[in-house]
Design an enzyme around this catalytic site. Structure first.
Site, PDB file in Angstrom:
ATOM      1  N   GLU A 174       0.819  -1.216   0.000  1.00  0.00           N
ATOM      2  CA  GLU A 174       0.000   0.000   0.000  1.00  0.00           C
ATOM      3  C   GLU A 174       0.855   1.269   0.000  1.00  0.00           C
ATOM      4  O   GLU A 174       0.715   2.147   0.849  1.00  0.00           O
ATOM      5  CB  GLU A 174      -0.968  -0.013   1.180  1.00  0.00           C
ATOM      6  CG  GLU A 174      -1.941  -1.191   1.117  1.00  0.00           C
ATOM      7  CD  GLU A 174      -2.901  -1.266   2.294  1.00  0.00           C
ATOM      8  OE1 GLU A 174      -2.880  -0.360   3.154  1.00  0.00           O
ATOM      9  OE2 GLU A 174      -3.672  -2.239   2.356  1.00  0.00           O
ATOM     10  N   ASN A 215       2.288  -4.766  -3.332  1.00  0.00           N
ATOM     11  CA  ASN A 215       0.877  -5.121  -3.146  1.00  0.00           C
ATOM     12  C   ASN A 215       0.070  -3.867  -2.816  1.00  0.00           C
ATOM     13  O   ASN A 215       0.532  -3.016  -2.050  1.00  0.00           O
ATOM     14  CB  ASN A 215       0.782  -6.132  -1.987  1.00  0.00           C
ATOM     15  CG  ASN A 215      -0.603  -6.730  -1.832  1.00  0.00           C
ATOM     16  OD1 ASN A 215      -1.144  -7.321  -2.755  1.00  0.00           O
ATOM     17  ND2 ASN A 215      -1.176  -6.606  -0.639  1.00  0.00           N
ATOM     18  N   HIS A 251     -10.522  -6.008  -3.004  1.00  0.00           N
ATOM     19  CA  HIS A 251     -11.656  -5.880  -2.094  1.00  0.00           C
ATOM     20  C   HIS A 251     -12.769  -5.196  -2.885  1.00  0.00           C
ATOM     21  O   HIS A 251     -12.689  -4.001  -3.185  1.00  0.00           O
ATOM     22  CB  HIS A 251     -11.269  -5.039  -0.875  1.00  0.00           C
ATOM     23  CG  HIS A 251     -10.172  -5.640  -0.048  1.00  0.00           C
ATOM     24  ND1 HIS A 251     -10.335  -6.809   0.651  1.00  0.00           N
ATOM     25  CD2 HIS A 251      -8.895  -5.227   0.191  1.00  0.00           C
ATOM     26  CE1 HIS A 251      -9.209  -7.099   1.297  1.00  0.00           C
ATOM     27  NE2 HIS A 251      -8.318  -6.154   1.021  1.00  0.00           N
ATOM     28  N   GLU A 279      -6.111 -10.549  -1.789  1.00  0.00           N
ATOM     29  CA  GLU A 279      -6.959 -10.332  -0.606  1.00  0.00           C
ATOM     30  C   GLU A 279      -8.435 -10.274  -1.008  1.00  0.00           C
ATOM     31  O   GLU A 279      -9.189  -9.426  -0.536  1.00  0.00           O
ATOM     32  CB  GLU A 279      -6.558  -9.042   0.117  1.00  0.00           C
ATOM     33  CG  GLU A 279      -5.104  -8.999   0.559  1.00  0.00           C
ATOM     34  CD  GLU A 279      -4.731  -7.743   1.313  1.00  0.00           C
ATOM     35  OE1 GLU A 279      -5.651  -7.051   1.815  1.00  0.00           O
ATOM     36  OE2 GLU A 279      -3.527  -7.435   1.405  1.00  0.00           O
ATOM     37  N   ASP A 281     -12.235 -10.325  -1.429  1.00  0.00           N
ATOM     38  CA  ASP A 281     -13.555 -10.488  -0.836  1.00  0.00           C
ATOM     39  C   ASP A 281     -14.519  -9.590  -1.600  1.00  0.00           C
ATOM     40  O   ASP A 281     -14.104  -8.621  -2.242  1.00  0.00           O
ATOM     41  CB  ASP A 281     -13.597 -10.211   0.673  1.00  0.00           C
ATOM     42  CG  ASP A 281     -12.929  -8.901   1.079  1.00  0.00           C
ATOM     43  OD1 ASP A 281     -13.096  -7.897   0.361  1.00  0.00           O
ATOM     44  OD2 ASP A 281     -12.235  -8.880   2.110  1.00  0.00           O
TER      45      ASP A 281
END
Length: 480
Positions: A174, A215, A251, A279, A281
């Site tokens: 990030e 990432n 996400h 990651e 979802d």
């Protein structure tokens, strides 16, 4: 985080590859490790195994995993279904180096041992990040040279500890703002962009075999942030920085898989880099409905297909596989149900969407979980009596699908603060307003067209409004 309800364990039939893994692991593990994986995963006998399907496609399917949930149902499902694990928090700076120069490896080592026992890869997450820093670092004052040494020493120590055992490392996490510029983190503010190159070089020196990733989130579509990431990666490559891959957190919200997602993955792959979905979802506004779950299934399938279509996409990691422990409701109030399993570890339609993308076809034996049109349900709820602050209610579940249900849980949300005090023909647990009824051993099966009934006593105050929605094994039911 949700509360895990008590349920009856049910055996499942594993494909040959999974059965061989299980037999090999059990013969080699200590009693503690056996306890980690010994519980049968609560899935239908015909359910697919995601790790095997993904391996057959040359990819991995993984999950984030906390060290506190390596046993019981959570651990058994993680071991059976996923070929890769990522430590949720146990490898972050604040966890492993809470005091300068003093390292705590307990949680990270537990994740590593679990993965080794179950033949799983490990994604290391994460070495350098602006968040979850220990207090001594976040609030400390250091000269530029000292800060650079602190960072590279940390990277070197952690990477070297797991040399040869970590498949991929999120070296820098990030680093970007939403407009694609570099985030004003403690490291960037003092050291400039060079901190990124230094972190990668330290990681490569400590473990030449691990694949090194940058990432980030909100980089799934082409746009300002992903363009900034693309330019950053090009600059790193031009400097000879040992970067191997780019991680896309992914996400998402249901119905919003970017139209440019696959093309975006491909443009990074065309730079000669591996890519991974790290990651995943896909959240929705609660409560979950049939329509929302169907959209979520289509979205998980679309994301999986995008990775399959890009040769250098190595695999996908879901950020937690059960709604019981998802981070989403705590961060996005009113939203949730973001993972492939519901709060009682039953596969949702999303799980079958993943499996279908990986080549599985529902054989009609009841494993479709709403994915193949073989399941459906109707619920009749009735207050039988009511007094002062108590009441008695009965619930009838009808299987309106064409295949039997083998093991059930029924979920609902109380609209008026009610609570269950005792029950019959089911075990009922409650977390806040969310209640879940789970079958007993004698009424686990509901034939196609058949019904099952249970009842309970409850407490109420003010009003006693009936629930307006129910889900059976994660699938929304109609009201009878």
């Amino acid at each position: 985080m949700g509360t895990i309800g008590t349920r009856t364990a049910r055996l499942r039939v594993l494909p040959r590859a999974a059965a061989t893994r299980a037999a090999t692991a059990l013969s080699a593990l200590t009693a503690v490790a056996v306890a980690m994986v010994g519980l049968a995963a609560p899935a239908h006998a015909a359910d697919p195994v995601l790790r095997d399907l993904a391996t057959a496609k040359g990819k991995y399917y993984g999950t984030a995993l906390p060290a506190g949930r390596l046993t019981g149902t959570h651990g058994s499902v993680a071991a059976a279904q996923f070929g890769s694990v990522t430590a949720e928090n146990e490898m972050k700076w604040g966890s492993v180096e809470p005091t300068r120069g003093s390292f705590s490896w307990t949680g990270a080592d537990q994740i590593m041992s679990f993965a080794a026992a179950n033949g799983q890869k490990v994604r290391g997450h994460t070495l350098v990040w602006h968040s979850q820093l220990p207090n001594w670092l976040a609030n400390g004052t250091f000269g530029n040279d000292e800060l650079r040494t602190i960072m590279t020493d940390h990277v070197t120590t952690q990477t070297a500890r797991y040399k040869g055992r970590i498949d991929q490392w999120d070296v820098v996490n990030e680093a970007l703002n939403e407009d694609g510029t570099l985030r004003a983190s403690k490291f960037y503010t003092q050291l400039g962009e060079s901190y990124i190159a230094d972190a990668f070089r330290a990681a490569r020196a400590a473990d030449p075999a691990a694949k090194l990733y940058i990432n980030d989130y909100n980089t799934d579509a082409t746009g300002a942030k992903s363009n900034g990431l693309y330019s950053l990666v090009q600059r790193l490559q031009a400097q000879g920085v040992p970067i191997d891959g780019v991680g896309f957190q992914t996400h998402l919200i249901i119905g919003q898989v970017p139209a440019t997602f696959q093309a975006n993955l491909q443009r990074f792959a065309d730079l000669g880099l591996d890519v991974a979905i790290t990651e995943l979802d896909i959240r929705m506004t609660l409560p979950a409905t049939t329509e929302r779950l169907a959209q979520q299934k289509a979205d998980f399938k679309a994301v999986t297909n995008a990775c399959l279509a890009v040769a250098r996409c190595k695999g996908i990691t879901v950020w937690g596989f059960s709604d019981a422990v998802s981070w989403v409701p705590d961060v996005f109030p009113g939203q949730g149900a973001a993972t492939p399993y519901n709060e009682n570890y039953q596969p949702k339609p999303a799980y079958y969407g993943i499996a279908e993308a990986l080549g599985w076809t529902d054989d009609g034996s009841g494993g479709g979980g709403g994915g193949g049109g073989t399941t459906g349900c109707a619920v009749t709820y009735a207050n039988q009596s009511q007094w002062n602050t108590g009441f008695t209610a009965s619930v009838t579940i009808k299987n309106t699908g064409s295949s039997p249900v083998n093991g059930w849980n029924l979920g609902w949300t109380w609209p008026s603060g009610q609570s269950v005090t005792s029950a019959w023909n089911a075990t009922i647990t409650q977390s806040g307003a969310q209640a879940t009824a789970v079958n007993l051993s004698y009424n686990a099966a509901i034939a196609a067209g058949g019904t099952v009934n249970f009842g309970f006593n409850g407490a109420w105050s003010g009003t006693n409004t009936a629930p307006s929605a129910f889900t059976l094994n994660g699938t929304a039911c109609t009201l009878g």
